[in-house]
Design a protein around this motif. Structure first.
Motif, PDB file in Angstrom:
ATOM      1  N   ILE A 177       0.839  -1.210   0.000  1.00  0.00           N
ATOM      2  CA  ILE A 177       0.000   0.000   0.000  1.00  0.00           C
ATOM      3  C   ILE A 177       0.867   1.251   0.000  1.00  0.00           C
ATOM      4  CG2 ILE A 177      -1.669   1.330   1.356  1.00  0.00           C
ATOM      5  CD1 ILE A 177      -2.811  -1.371   2.315  1.00  0.00           C
ATOM      6  N   LEU A 178       1.892   1.268   0.842  1.00  0.00           N
ATOM      7  CA  LEU A 178       2.769   2.438   0.924  1.00  0.00           C
ATOM      8  C   LEU A 178       3.499   2.692  -0.392  1.00  0.00           C
ATOM      9  CD1 LEU A 178       4.343   1.885   4.470  1.00  0.00           C
ATOM     10  CD2 LEU A 178       2.615   3.575   3.835  1.00  0.00           C
ATOM     11  N   LEU A 179       3.866   1.613  -1.084  1.00  0.00           N
ATOM     12  CA  LEU A 179       4.644   1.754  -2.312  1.00  0.00           C
ATOM     13  C   LEU A 179       3.770   2.051  -3.521  1.00  0.00           C
ATOM     14  CD1 LEU A 179       7.469   1.538  -3.617  1.00  0.00           C
ATOM     15  CD2 LEU A 179       7.032  -0.894  -3.950  1.00  0.00           C
ATOM     16  N   PHE A 180       2.675   1.294  -3.679  1.00  0.00           N
ATOM     17  CA  PHE A 180       1.874   1.400  -4.900  1.00  0.00           C
ATOM     18  C   PHE A 180       0.803   2.498  -4.820  1.00  0.00           C
ATOM     19  CE2 PHE A 180       3.547  -2.918  -5.223  1.00  0.00           C
ATOM     20  CZ  PHE A 180       3.938  -2.969  -6.537  1.00  0.00           C
ATOM     21  N   ARG A 181       0.235   2.703  -3.641  1.00  0.00           N
ATOM     22  CA  ARG A 181      -0.848   3.678  -3.518  1.00  0.00           C
ATOM     23  C   ARG A 181      -0.349   5.031  -3.032  1.00  0.00           C
ATOM     24  NH1 ARG A 181      -6.031   1.563  -3.474  1.00  0.00           N
ATOM     25  NH2 ARG A 181      -6.590   3.776  -3.570  1.00  0.00           N
ATOM     26  N   MET A 182       0.539   5.021  -2.040  1.00  0.00           N
ATOM     27  CA  MET A 182       1.006   6.280  -1.468  1.00  0.00           C
ATOM     28  C   MET A 182       2.311   6.763  -2.088  1.00  0.00           C
ATOM     29  SD  MET A 182       0.019   5.626   2.547  1.00  0.00           S
ATOM     30  CE  MET A 182       0.303   7.354   2.927  1.00  0.00           C
ATOM     31  N   LEU A 224      10.065   3.807   2.692  1.00  0.00           N
ATOM     32  CA  LEU A 224       9.385   2.526   2.822  1.00  0.00           C
ATOM     33  C   LEU A 224      10.161   1.584   3.732  1.00  0.00           C
ATOM     34  CD1 LEU A 224       7.141   0.541   1.884  1.00  0.00           C
ATOM     35  CD2 LEU A 224       8.657  -0.093   0.002  1.00  0.00           C
ATOM     36  N   LEU A 225      11.464   1.491   3.540  1.00  0.00           N
ATOM     37  CA  LEU A 225      12.279   0.620   4.378  1.00  0.00           C
ATOM     38  C   LEU A 225      12.258   1.064   5.837  1.00  0.00           C
ATOM     39  CD1 LEU A 225      15.323   0.170   1.981  1.00  0.00           C
ATOM     40  CD2 LEU A 225      13.791  -1.648   2.720  1.00  0.00           C
ATOM     41  N   ALA A 226      12.313   2.378   6.069  1.00  0.00           N
ATOM     42  CA  ALA A 226      12.315   2.894   7.440  1.00  0.00           C
ATOM     43  C   ALA A 226      10.994   2.613   8.146  1.00  0.00           C
ATOM     44  CB  ALA A 226      12.608   4.398   7.427  1.00  0.00           C
ATOM     45  N   VAL A 227       9.883   2.921   7.469  1.00  0.00           N
ATOM     46  CA  VAL A 227       8.571   2.711   8.086  1.00  0.00           C
ATOM     47  C   VAL A 227       8.332   1.226   8.338  1.00  0.00           C
ATOM     48  CG1 VAL A 227       6.082   2.892   7.689  1.00  0.00           C
ATOM     49  CG2 VAL A 227       7.577   4.815   7.130  1.00  0.00           C
TER      50      VAL A 227
END
Length: 456
Positions: free
Chosen positions: A430-435, A442-445
């Motif tokens: 979701i974080l990569l494709f939508r947000m 992404l790696l940190a979260v």
């Protein structure tokens, strides 16, 4: 000598207006050094981001080379095995200041990442068994899986523009995943098929018929080319000869150097293309890493500057660290990392310094273009194999393998599904494709959330 060789910048047709251009004056070497040091520190985001950064710094901001020269150099680097962004930096440095410029640009592009990932590999080797560290990397594994899926989709959309290319991608996936064929065989087979198709039906590979480019003079190229091959071949082999005569061919350092030297020759299509082969050999054949540790290494490489293929250093460090005799673990690990980095990147300089003077001739080789197009298509299947392999080993704690003749089947143990990994993978997607969160974010979260879930 042809008329083209005698040209002075005028248009080559009757009645053209004669214009005189100033001879090209390369920038000072200190400026080249400082610029590529800056690029090396900021080269996050994989080859696309790294190439975009170089274009901005070299073409747009400083205008050291023009757009056509930059694109021609990029196309040339795509023909070579190894990380294309690092080779592009080396070529641009060579174009501006010869051997000295190529060495400076190529080394500065990778050295910041080399030191960062070495430090992270040392930390990983000592802390990997700690619960808090494993929890942190639970999220990193999930983020890496999402990143690899995104790479598969992005590369597939760009590369599979004909039915033949789509068929090659499917065939490569089946050959690797179901039949466990050697990665070099799959890649080289695709390349040979592409060269044949380019001669007979180039449209099947989407190859445009380009206007021939006048080749450069060749009479003075062969002696310098042979000297370059001999010198850089010796540089490439030097540490391997030391290991062979000092420790023997059974030592882990020899096996590391031989394996990654082989990898350097077949690394077409970027790091993702060889990760499955590397993981298969490092985990199953040599026993250097556990399955999940390859995803950990990729996560570290994604979060550091420099080429993603730097993950090889992580593998080399752990392999030697865990079989250190007659050295201490830390010394053996440093030696493993050093020889891995050497045999990974020394060939890159060999390719560039050998073939750079032939660049115009290579651009006029349709069979070579066909081979590259077919390899690029097969790489999509290779990345698909990596994606499935990662997914099985990230989401399930136990995966059984069964061989039925030449066929190999993976059977995940369903009750070993890691619900934390599944939840984190869905969140990372979701974080990569939508947000559209960037890789570092992404790696940190994912790492922080994985840490929280892992210690519950």
């Amino acid at each position: 000598m042809s008329d083209l060789d005698d040209s002075d910048g005028t248009d080559a047709y009757p009645g053209a207006q004669v214009t005189h251009t100033e001879p090209f004056m390369p920038p000072p070497f200190s400026s080249v050094f400082n610029t590529f040091f800056r690029i090396g520190l900021l080269s996050f985001g994989g080859p696309a981001g790294q190439i975009a950064l170089m274009h901005k710094e070299i073409v747009e901001s400083r205008q050291w080379i023009d757009e056509d020269a930059f694109l021609n150099a990029l196309n040339f680097c795509h023909l070579l095995p190894g990380p294309e962004a690092q080779q592009l930096a080396t070529y641009i440095g060579w174009k501006l200041h010869g051997l000295k410029g190529g060495l400076a640009a190529g080394l500065l592009f990778i050295l910041p990442g080399v030191f960062v990932i070495l430090a992270l590999s040392i930390l990983y080797a000592y802390a990997a068994q700690l619960d808090w560290f494993a929890a942190l990397f639970l999220g990193i594994k999930a983020a890496v899986l999402a990143i690899v899926v995104e790479a598969l989709i992005r590369i597939g959309k760009r590369a599979l523009n004909t039915h033949l290319k789509q068929g090659l991608a499917v065939a490569a996936f089946i050959a690797l995943f179901a039949f466990n064929l050697p990665f070099p065989l799959v890649v080289l087979g695709a390349g040979l098929l592409g060269m044949v198709v380019a001669s007979l039906r180039p449209e099947w590979l989407g190859l445009a018929i380009s206007r021939p480019i006048a080749p450069t003079r060749q009479d003075a190229l062969w002696p310098s080319t042979l000297r370059t091959i001999i010198v850089w071949g010796a540089i490439w082999a030097a540490p391997m000869l030391w290991v062979f005569f000092s420790l023997g061919s059974d030592h882990v350092l020899w096996k590391i150097g031989a394996f990654f030297s082989q990898l350097a020759v077949v690394t077409f299509g970027g790091a993702y293309a060889v990760l499955a082969f590397m993981a298969q050999e490092a985990v199953q054949s040599y026993g250097w890493l556990a399955p999940g540790e390859m995803a950990d290494g990729l996560g570290l490489a994604e979060s550091t500057p420099g080429p993603l293929i730097m993950v090889t250093q992580f593998v080399g460090y752990l392999a030697a660290f865990r079989a250190p005799e007659p050295f201490s673990p830390i010394v053996a690990g440093l030696m493993g990392a050093a020889i891995t980095t050497w045999v990974t990147f020394a060939p890159c300089f060999l390719w560039i310094f050998t073939f750079a003077p032939w660049i115009e001739r290579l651009q006029n080789a349709p069979k070579l273009k066909g081979g590259l197009a077919a390899v690029t298509a097969a790489v999509v299947g290779v990345i698909a194999n990596l994606t499935v392999w990662f997914a099985l080993h990230v989401l399930f704690k136990r995966v059984n393998e069964t061989d039925i003749g030449a066929l190999r089947l993976y059977q995940p143990v369903l009750d070993s599904l890691d619900w934390r990994a599944a939840l984190l993978t869905a969140l990372a997607a979701i974080l990569l494709f939508r947000m559209r969160l960037n890789v570092i974010g992404l790696l940190a979260v994912s790492a922080l959330i994985g840490f929280g879930l892992g210690i519950v």
